[in-house]
Scaffold this active site. Sequence first.
Site, PDB file in Angstrom:
ATOM      1  CE  LYS A  30     -14.528 -19.163 -20.637  1.00  0.00           C
ATOM      2  NZ  LYS A  30     -15.560 -18.429 -20.567  1.00  0.00           N
ATOM      3  CE  LYS A  35     -15.722 -22.522 -31.048  1.00  0.00           C
ATOM      4  NZ  LYS A  35     -16.738 -21.467 -31.369  1.00  0.00           N
ATOM      5  CE  LYS A  65     -23.853 -20.491 -25.730  1.00  0.00           C
ATOM      6  NZ  LYS A  65     -22.700 -20.387 -26.352  1.00  0.00           N
ATOM      7  CB  THR A  99     -13.530 -14.578 -33.258  1.00  0.00           C
ATOM      8  OG1 THR A  99     -13.675 -14.517 -31.526  1.00  0.00           O
ATOM      9  CG2 THR A  99     -14.247 -15.729 -33.625  1.00  0.00           C
ATOM     10  CG  ASN A 148     -15.587  -8.055 -32.723  1.00  0.00           C
ATOM     11  OD1 ASN A 148     -14.733  -7.439 -32.708  1.00  0.00           O
ATOM     12  ND2 ASN A 148     -15.457  -8.880 -31.576  1.00  0.00           N
ATOM     13  CB  SER A 185     -12.555 -16.850 -23.235  1.00  0.00           C
ATOM     14  OG  SER A 185     -13.460 -16.148 -23.804  1.00  0.00           O
TER      15      SER A 185
END
Lengths: 67, 430
Positions: free
Chosen positions: B79, B103, B115, B203, B234, B363
Amino acid sequence: MKKYLRSICSTCSYVQNCSLTTNKSSIYECNEYVHHLDADYIPSVMNLIKTTKVDFEKVEKRELILN
Amino acid sequence: MTTRVLKQKKVHKQGMLDNVMRQFDHAAEIIDLNPNIRKILEVTNNELVVHFPVRMDNGEVEVFTGYRVQHNNSLGPYKGGLRYHPTVDIDAARALAMWMTWKTSLAGLPYGGAKGGIQLDPTKYSNSELERITRRFTYALGDNIGPELDIPAPDVNTNAQTMAWILDTYMSTKSPAERSTNMHVVTGKPVGAGGSEGRDRATGYGVSLTIKFWAENKKIALKDKKFIVQGFGNVGYWAAHFLEKQGAVMTAVQDAYGSIVNESGISVEQLFEYSQANKGSILGFKDSSAIDITNFFGLDCDIIIPAALGNQVTAEIAPQIKAALIAEGANGPTDVEAEEILLEKGIDIIPDILCNSGGVIGSYFEWLQNRNGEIWQLDEVMQKLEKKLRESFSKVSELSEERNVDMRTAAFIIAIERLEETYIQRGIFP
């Protein structure tokens, strides 16, 4: 922006006057970064819906022709 | 498991990768990580480099280079984000992929880390060119991504629209019967295209939650506590929004345009409305005054939320900090030297890997909904996020006390021990 080659600041709209940091040489993530697509992108789907809405009244008055 | 450590050549790593490796090494030494598992986690599982042609608006063909680094999938599918930027290369992707492994592991999610992206300057391409580049890249990645294999997400210069293009392209390569079962190949989609309610605030809400849990642990009431925020995008906005709801008072904000302060408090909603009407700038907001950038983190307050970018709290700034808590909404805002000074001063730090993990948890909820054919209401998403984050926070807080280490070290220990446990239980094939 060659001096920020290792930094995402190189393509950020704020790079010239950003007050967040004076060291813009190695920034790899920033929540204030302006995403290129967000700045001026209008999704094509929205355009299609708009066009349909404008033409809708005319379509109603038209005869339906079946082949 | 028997171990034999081969002496390896010392490879010089730079920047981001160096930081990630340093944090990993520190935690690995404390827990005396099994050397074989350490060897596995120090390297990436797969590194894919693709070169693909795309026709430009002027009829010419340009060849692009795209990357996908898959660090580890022992806990579940890979992910991580996809970014479009000239700085994208294999080293940057490696570091960020590794970071994602820690994470997702800490958050208790069934994911690994990845990534990737495309090395390009997005400002040089039209939107229709970017759409073709995205679709061709997705095709080039082929079955190296997938809803149960590797799930990309938005990152620098990619957004919900980019994810919708990837989804549409990926689904188009499947048979009609299979198409709708692949909705969860990407997260961060627009709500209308399978995205989740609440993903936008996940977040920032997570940041406010970790502050709430910290206050509960310390038996401190958040009412009338002063907080300052760096970044009013955000993350910063939503964190401030939810903290204000708990009675805390925002006294200063810094964004790309400058910094404003009002000791009596700045209304989060009014400032947000003002900035929206002012091309995103907070400058000129009523009842506030502009301040010098170098003094921002030294302002008199109880909580600091660096929610913009890395390396903001440095050794020069750390001695001036008067707050009791730093909640890292951004990734890597506190540098190593500054952290030592702050801990010495008794200032708590909620580490980035925990503090801003609400995003990846959000997510995960989107992925789950797509996978199970469900649509959750906003309040349901927020409730589940709180439960998940409370669990992570409690684990970090308890381990921090139990082993007498700071919260960042505790977070890394939990993340790495979870991976170690998986390898010990499953063993190494064959």
